[in-house]
Design a protein around this motif. Structure first.
Motif, short mmCIF file in Angstrom:
data_model
loop_
_atom_site.label_atom_id
_atom_site.label_comp_id
_atom_site.label_asym_id
_atom_site.label_seq_id
_atom_site.Cartn_x
_atom_site.Cartn_y
_atom_site.Cartn_z
N THR A 43 -9.28 14.13 39.26
CA THR A 43 -8.82 15.29 40.00
C THR A 43 -9.81 15.66 41.09
O THR A 43 -10.97 15.97 40.83
N PHE A 82 -8.82 18.08 43.39
CA PHE A 82 -8.54 19.49 43.69
C PHE A 82 -7.45 19.99 42.76
O PHE A 82 -6.51 19.25 42.41
N ASP A 83 -7.59 21.23 42.32
CA ASP A 83 -6.49 21.89 41.62
C ASP A 83 -6.50 23.37 41.94
O ASP A 83 -7.56 23.96 42.21
N SER A 84 -5.34 23.95 41.96
CA SER A 84 -5.20 25.36 42.32
C SER A 84 -4.22 26.02 41.37
O SER A 84 -3.10 25.56 41.18
N GLN A 85 -4.67 27.11 40.75
CA GLN A 85 -3.78 27.99 39.99
C GLN A 85 -4.23 29.42 40.24
O GLN A 85 -5.41 29.67 40.46
N ASP A 107 -5.56 32.31 45.20
CA ASP A 107 -6.62 31.31 45.16
C ASP A 107 -7.46 31.36 46.44
O ASP A 107 -6.95 31.11 47.54
N CYS A 157 1.33 26.51 42.35
CA CYS A 157 0.19 25.67 42.00
C CYS A 157 0.18 24.40 42.84
O CYS A 157 1.19 24.01 43.40
N SER A 158 -0.98 23.72 42.84
CA SER A 158 -1.07 22.43 43.52
C SER A 158 -2.25 21.64 42.97
O SER A 158 -3.18 22.20 42.38
N SER A 159 -2.19 20.33 43.18
CA SER A 159 -3.26 19.45 42.72
C SER A 159 -3.27 18.19 43.56
O SER A 159 -2.22 17.74 44.03
N VAL A 193 -4.91 14.22 43.26
CA VAL A 193 -5.48 13.33 42.26
C VAL A 193 -5.69 11.94 42.86
O VAL A 193 -4.78 11.41 43.51
#
Length: 457
Positions: free
Chosen positions: A79, A81-84, A90, A291-293, A295
């Motif tokens: 990963t 980047f991840d966003s919650q 965020d 949300c987003s990510s 990978v």
């Protein structure tokens, strides 16, 4: 161009005739014929599976069970980047609004409503400060969740994807029409951004999600959606785009490029995540960012030698108020570079106790930016004062030894939260090493260096 393919189809065993109570030659002959036909079908299937030459059908795991480079997807993605948004919007996203546009955090939905009203035209753009490094030979998987306004009003544009104003791929709804878009700063005119391919839902080359595709689903972006895209960049690879519904990766459209175009399809796959809603008429609408990510599939193994920004002139008269030693930022023409601080080092030259801090986005007085060992980064050692900013690391040192901190969260990986980013307005993050004394009346002296990784490639 004709593409030949062989498809192995499943078949059911044929129904057998009902047995007779007494011996019946015609029944037995019929049974034998049916079994012979069935065994022939089995032989043909086995021959296709095990054959290694001629017109053999290759047996492999395919579809969305493999990544952009055909490797089996396993449970160890890397990963980037991840966003919650559990308790607040965020802060990894910059926000720009115009006209009637507004962005409102919705506490119980862990989401942000990006809205325009019917009071006039407006826009809301949310884009990550950071870009996310693509490594050649590794598939890059992007996931983003959202709901779009159900309105079919003309003049309303909603977009979600992996892109900026120069390059990228995104899903959009414009005047009620759904499409996938490939944006390029390379073609048709290098240096001139253009949405070179806008493919409407009716023309998708995969499952059109109109109820007629293999999935049987009908897309409704006014309901929560999981957008997915994976990039086989290498300059000329493919981009698969689609949605995840009930745990199934559905490929809606694939942008194919190899053996078709004469240059790269976009100048980079190192890009930000972006959401936007724009009204060109007095219409209302809301795009919900959830949300987003991002990978890297197959791991991430990019390395960089330590670039150095250093202060060789001694900073004198250090007192109890923080003073800047050395700072770095991205060049204004290289805001898409991937740069992370690596090590802070400070050498006091006067006997005293000091606090050393690595601070993000402090305001510098009298800064004058100069080149570093990296073509993507500038440094300052001339600023005379510093205020504000966020302390990301601290250390305490004395004249008996230098201070040093290593921002790696773990020896096996980078701390991506420390990556230098830039705002929608094109302003780079700044990291500054600051120093102050913590005891006694004696003023201090020191020199310093800030080592950083440049993973831009």
């Amino acid at each position: 161009m004709t593409i030949w393919a062989t498809i192995i189809k499943r078949f059911k065993a044929p129904p057998l005739p009902k047995p007779t109570q007494d011996y019946d030659k015609s029944y037995l002959d019929n049974l034998v014929n049916i079994l012979r036909l069935y065994f022939n079908q089995l032989d043909n299937l086995l021959e296709q599976i095990v054959a290694t030459t001629g017109n053999a059908v290759p047996v492999s795991i395919g579809g969305t069970n493999v990544d952009a480079f055909g490797r089996l997807r396993i449970s160890s993605p890397y990963t980037l980047f991840d966003s919650q948004q559990r308790y607040e919007a965020d802060p990894q996203f910059d926000t720009s609004t115009t006209g009637t546009g507004s962005a409102t955090y919705v506490t119980n939905e862990a989401a942000v409503n990006m809205s325009v009203t019917a009071g006039g035209v407006g826009s809301v753009i949310k884009q990550t400060y950071r870009v996310f490094p693509y490594q050649p030979g590794k598939g890059l998987l992007v996931l983003a969740t959202f709901t779009m306004d159900a309105s079919l009003n003309a003049g309303l544009t909603q977009r979600v994807g992996y892109y900026n104003t120069q390059n990228g791929v995104f899903f959009q709804k414009v005047d009620g029409v759904y499409s996938f878009v490939l944006r390029s700063n390379s073609i048709p005119t290098p240096g001139t951004p253009s949405d070179i391919r806008t493919v409407n839902q009716a023309d998708w080359n995969g499952d059109k999600l109109d109820g007629t595709g293999d999935s049987g689903y009908t897309l409704d972006p006014s309901k929560a959606q999981i957008l997915w895209m994976d990039f086989e960049w290498l300059g000329v690879g493919s981009v698969r785009c689609g949605f995840i519904i009930n745990g199934e990766y559905i490929v809606c459209h694939t942008f194919n490029n190899a053996n078709d175009i004469t240059s790269v399809y976009m100048s980079t796959a190192t890009l930000p995540v972006r959401y936007e809603i724009i009204s060109s008429a007095a219409v209302a609408g809301t795009l919900k960012q959830i949300c987003s990510s991002v990978v890297s599939e197959g791991g991430y193994e990019q390395y960089s030698f330590g670039n150095v920004a250093r202060r060789t002139a001694i900073l004198t008269t250090i007192g109890s108020t923080f003073l800047p030693l050395v700072s770095i930022r991205l060049k204004s023409t290289r805001l898409g570079a991937v740069v992370l601080p690596q090590r802070v080092q400070v050498l006091p030259t006067t006997s005293q106790n000091y606090e050393v801090a690595l601070v993000k986005n402090a305001t510098l007085t009298g800064a004058s930016w100069a080149a570093t060992t990296s073509n993507n980064v500038e440094m300052d050692v001339t600023a005379t004062a510093v205020t504000g900013g966020t302390i990301v690391q601290t250390d305490y040192v004395t004249s008996s030894g230098s201070g040093g901190t290593n921002p790696l969260a773990d020896p096996s990986g980078y701390n991506w939260d420390l990556q230098l980013g830039s705002s929608l307005a094109g302003v780079s993050d700044i990291y500054t090493i600051q120093i102050r004394t913590v005891s006694g009346a004696t003023t201090g002296d020191a020199v310093s260096s800030l080592t950083f990784w440049d993973l831009t490639g």
